[in-house]
Design a protein around this motif. Sequence first.
Motif, short mmCIF file in Angstrom:
data_model
loop_
_atom_site.label_atom_id
_atom_site.label_comp_id
_atom_site.label_asym_id
_atom_site.label_seq_id
_atom_site.Cartn_x
_atom_site.Cartn_y
_atom_site.Cartn_z
N SER A 173 -6.77 -2.40 5.59
CA SER A 173 -5.62 -2.03 5.25
C SER A 173 -4.54 -1.62 6.24
O SER A 173 -3.31 -1.26 5.98
N ARG B 46 1.12 -1.16 0.07
CA ARG B 46 -0.03 0.04 0.15
C ARG B 46 0.86 1.13 0.05
O ARG B 46 1.90 1.42 0.70
N HIS C 283 -8.70 -8.20 1.54
CA HIS C 283 -7.16 -8.22 1.75
C HIS C 283 -7.11 -7.60 3.15
O HIS C 283 -7.94 -6.68 3.53
N THR D 63 -3.73 -5.73 5.06
CA THR D 63 -2.28 -5.24 5.03
C THR D 63 -1.99 -4.63 6.28
O THR D 63 -2.82 -4.28 6.97
#
Length: 289
Positions: free
Chosen positions: A237, A26, A277, A279
């Motif tokens: 994230s 990211r 997802h 992260t």
Amino acid sequence: VAARFSGPADPRILEIIEHNKPLAIRFPGGTVANWYNWRTDSQWAPDYDSWTKEMKEKRGHFKEQEGVVKFGFLDYAKVIQKYKIEPILVFAPAYDTPQECAERLKHGMSHGVRPKWVELGNELGYHLQRSGKVTTVESYLAVSKEITKALKAVDPQVKIALNTENLNNDFQEDNEWSAGLAKEAFYDGMVIHPYLKLPADYQNNRGGMRELFGAYGVTMNVLQKCHALYHKPILASEWGVMVRYSNKWVSSFLDVIGNAEIFMAFLKAWQEGKVAHATIHMYALNGYG
């Protein structure tokens, strides 16, 4: 993974990336993304003079770092391509117009960075993350809707994620920000940062230890409530175990247990189709990208 590449890219980071082979990185990171000027690859604060005293105390360093701190986007682009990593970009809807966002996407694509997901801002549900054109959930939705149109005109495949709010180890689906976002459906996913925040004395606090060892249940509750409200894929994230009311990470062998509990909740929610997802800040000072 979130990382800052202040070019040339730190060889230690490149070594770790080559060894670990992360699936996604990211850029440019978290809070910094709201005040990132992609044209200069640096920070900026164009409306600094209108900020409140609290805002200047908490975010004034972005003004001081204008043109000084570089994020190394071109190095990021090289790393993404070399190691075949999925790029995740965080845009700055508070300052960039829809046309400027479209130009930023084109700029990235011209350097081999074609993101599957673009996050529109970072943690904008929190008042000290907001400035410029984004001051309320209504203004956030208005600018995000136009930016979404502009980005999809450049790349119809790009997916857009908005920021919801997550406070005190829970998800309040009925608060003004969270409920406001649920009134619209033009976006493709929802970003949430389900940090587990513990009391400073958690190691000597029965309640704090109970929260730590209950991290799986706490995280699953947040993810389930978030998905039930928006019916969109979740992008976690940022996440981790932190000390409550501070930006300090829990640094002991116990944080491994908490992080493992949170990760297992993500894995379960991913298997259920709720999480796209997750992260985590990794390649950065003190865990922050």
